[in-house]
Motif scaffolding. Structure first.
Motif, PDB file in Angstrom:
ATOM      1  N   ARG A  38       0.800  -1.081   0.025  1.00 26.34           N
ATOM      2  CA  ARG A  38       0.152   0.004  -0.129  1.00 26.34           C
ATOM      3  C   ARG A  38       0.885   1.311  -0.157  1.00 26.34           C
ATOM      4  O   ARG A  38       1.969   1.389   0.915  1.00 26.34           O
ATOM      5  N   LYS A  39       0.763   2.200  -0.749  1.00 25.91           N
ATOM      6  CA  LYS A  39       1.272   3.373  -0.913  1.00 25.91           C
ATOM      7  C   LYS A  39       0.198   4.587  -0.798  1.00 25.91           C
ATOM      8  O   LYS A  39      -0.800   4.754  -1.419  1.00 25.91           O
ATOM      9  N   GLY A  40       0.254   5.343   0.190  1.00 28.60           N
ATOM     10  CA  GLY A  40      -0.674   6.168   0.643  1.00 28.60           C
ATOM     11  C   GLY A  40      -2.126   5.476   1.247  1.00 28.60           C
ATOM     12  O   GLY A  40      -2.060   4.747   1.934  1.00 28.60           O
ATOM     13  N   ASP A  41      -2.905   5.693   0.319  1.00 28.66           N
ATOM     14  CA  ASP A  41      -4.233   5.044   0.693  1.00 28.66           C
ATOM     15  C   ASP A  41      -4.671   4.210  -0.514  1.00 28.66           C
ATOM     16  O   ASP A  41      -5.471   3.496  -0.363  1.00 28.66           O
ATOM     17  N   ALA A  42      -3.759   4.042  -1.369  1.00 30.99           N
ATOM     18  CA  ALA A  42      -4.042   3.053  -2.562  1.00 30.99           C
ATOM     19  C   ALA A  42      -3.074   1.925  -2.491  1.00 30.99           C
ATOM     20  O   ALA A  42      -1.983   1.814  -1.883  1.00 30.99           O
ATOM     21  N   ILE A  43      -3.842   0.661  -2.902  1.00 33.56           N
ATOM     22  CA  ILE A  43      -3.052  -0.560  -2.879  1.00 33.56           C
ATOM     23  C   ILE A  43      -2.495  -0.679  -4.303  1.00 33.56           C
ATOM     24  O   ILE A  43      -2.834  -0.709  -5.310  1.00 33.56           O
ATOM     25  N   LEU A  44      -1.073  -0.750  -4.027  1.00 35.42           N
ATOM     26  CA  LEU A  44      -0.240  -0.941  -5.259  1.00 35.42           C
ATOM     27  C   LEU A  44      -0.224  -2.213  -5.886  1.00 35.42           C
ATOM     28  O   LEU A  44      -0.166  -2.374  -7.341  1.00 35.42           O
ATOM     29  N   TYR A  45      -0.194  -3.293  -4.985  1.00 38.21           N
ATOM     30  CA  TYR A  45      -0.220  -4.561  -5.509  1.00 38.21           C
ATOM     31  C   TYR A  45      -0.919  -5.556  -4.406  1.00 38.21           C
ATOM     32  O   TYR A  45      -0.853  -5.368  -3.232  1.00 38.21           O
ATOM     33  N   ASN A  46      -1.591  -6.367  -5.085  1.00 33.16           N
ATOM     34  CA  ASN A  46      -2.417  -7.387  -4.071  1.00 33.16           C
ATOM     35  C   ASN A  46      -2.190  -8.651  -4.863  1.00 33.16           C
ATOM     36  O   ASN A  46      -2.686  -9.144  -6.034  1.00 33.16           O
ATOM     37  N   GLY A  47      -1.282  -9.498  -4.324  1.00 33.57           N
ATOM     38  CA  GLY A  47      -0.920 -10.825  -4.673  1.00 33.57           C
ATOM     39  C   GLY A  47      -1.778 -11.841  -4.525  1.00 33.57           C
ATOM     40  O   GLY A  47      -1.576 -13.209  -4.807  1.00 33.57           O
ATOM     41  N   GLY A  48      -3.093 -11.613  -3.709  1.00 32.07           N
ATOM     42  CA  GLY A  48      -3.855 -12.584  -3.283  1.00 32.07           C
ATOM     43  C   GLY A  48      -5.122 -12.712  -4.225  1.00 32.07           C
ATOM     44  O   GLY A  48      -5.284 -12.082  -4.984  1.00 32.07           O
ATOM     45  N   ASP A  49      -5.964 -13.870  -3.730  1.00 35.68           N
ATOM     46  CA  ASP A  49      -7.259 -13.788  -4.596  1.00 35.68           C
ATOM     47  C   ASP A  49      -8.438 -13.052  -3.866  1.00 35.68           C
ATOM     48  O   ASP A  49      -9.412 -13.303  -4.319  1.00 35.68           O
ATOM     49  N   LEU A  50      -8.171 -12.583  -2.603  1.00 39.05           N
ATOM     50  CA  LEU A  50      -9.346 -11.868  -1.869  1.00 39.05           C
ATOM     51  C   LEU A  50      -9.463 -10.358  -2.598  1.00 39.05           C
ATOM     52  O   LEU A  50      -8.353 -10.114  -3.211  1.00 39.05           O
ATOM     53  N   GLY A  51     -10.440  -9.879  -2.361  1.00 42.78           N
ATOM     54  CA  GLY A  51     -10.985  -8.843  -3.223  1.00 42.78           C
ATOM     55  C   GLY A  51     -10.234  -7.454  -2.388  1.00 42.78           C
ATOM     56  O   GLY A  51     -10.056  -7.625  -1.342  1.00 42.78           O
ATOM     57  N   THR A  52      -9.575  -6.435  -3.363  1.00 45.38           N
ATOM     58  CA  THR A  52      -9.062  -5.572  -2.607  1.00 45.38           C
ATOM     59  C   THR A  52      -9.949  -4.682  -1.472  1.00 45.38           C
ATOM     60  O   THR A  52      -9.585  -4.530  -0.604  1.00 45.38           O
ATOM     61  N   GLU A  53     -11.283  -4.409  -2.087  1.00 45.89           N
ATOM     62  CA  GLU A  53     -12.024  -3.767  -0.825  1.00 45.89           C
ATOM     63  C   GLU A  53     -12.284  -4.484   0.241  1.00 45.89           C
ATOM     64  O   GLU A  53     -12.213  -3.930   1.272  1.00 45.89           O
TER      65      GLU A  53
END
Length: 200
Positions: free
Chosen positions: A61-76
């Protein structure tokens, strides 16, 4: 282990925590040396592949934004679970772990500051719920191994008792019968030097 709930407390969480300890140390070193690596997708994919075999994945996470999500769970879904920057009660950008009982995730957080001054965090997410069947299987195998070991020990003890006690007593019984029938020349051939041998 009395129930699944025990897997999420105390020493059990430490066991799950130790699974990704080496990767967490690598991340801590990378944060100190070059925090901007965590904006490089190739580097993040490599880290995530190392975590995949340990039922874990990486989130940056950078600031409030997710830069990278390596999992299968939803970002929200994950954003609600992730602690805020420096929200784990550990100062000086030291790594820390939190456990969320809701979705059964062990979250390891490493805070960092990018070269442009933006605050960010690297998370290692371990899905403890996925590990429960494997842990149960391991404990089942351990119980089976102990049972097999106990059966082998019981068989060995039975053989030892037969050789050390029952066989000499059987020969003593036979000698008594021979003497009773008047065969006073009958000779006992006993090799044992224990109490049973002395009795014979």
């Amino acid at each position: 282990i009395s129930g699944v709930g025990d897997l999420y407390s105390g020493a059990s969480v430490q066991v799950f925590n130790s699974m990704t300890m080496s990767i967490q140390k690598d991340i801590s070193r990378a944060v100190q040396s070059d925090p901007d690596q965590f904006e490089d997708r190739t580097y993040l994919v490599t880290l995530n592949q190392r975590l995949a075999g340990k039922y874990s994945f990486l989130i940056v996470r950078k600031g409030d934004a997710i830069l990278y999500n390596g999992g299968d769970l939803g970002t929200e879904e994950l954003e609600a679970e992730l602690p805020d920057y420096n929200d784990v009660g550990v100062g000086d950008n030291q790594p820390a772990s939190v456990f969320t009982g809701k979705s059964k995730l062990l979250i390891k957080q490493q805070d960092l500051t990018f070269s442009d001054g933006t605050e960010g965090s690297v998370f290692i997410i371990t899905s403890v719920g996925e590990l429960v069947p494997q842990v149960k299987k391991v404990f089942g195998s351990m119980v089976m191994a102990v049972l097999i070991l106990l059966i082998m020990i019981a068989v060995m003890l039975a053989l030892w008792i037969y050789r050390a006690i029952l066989r000499p007593i059987g020969e003593l019984k036979r000698a008594t019968k021979e003497i009773k029938e008047g065969n006073l020349d009958y000779e006992l051939k006993i090799k044992e030097k224990d109490e049973i041998g002395q009795l014979c």
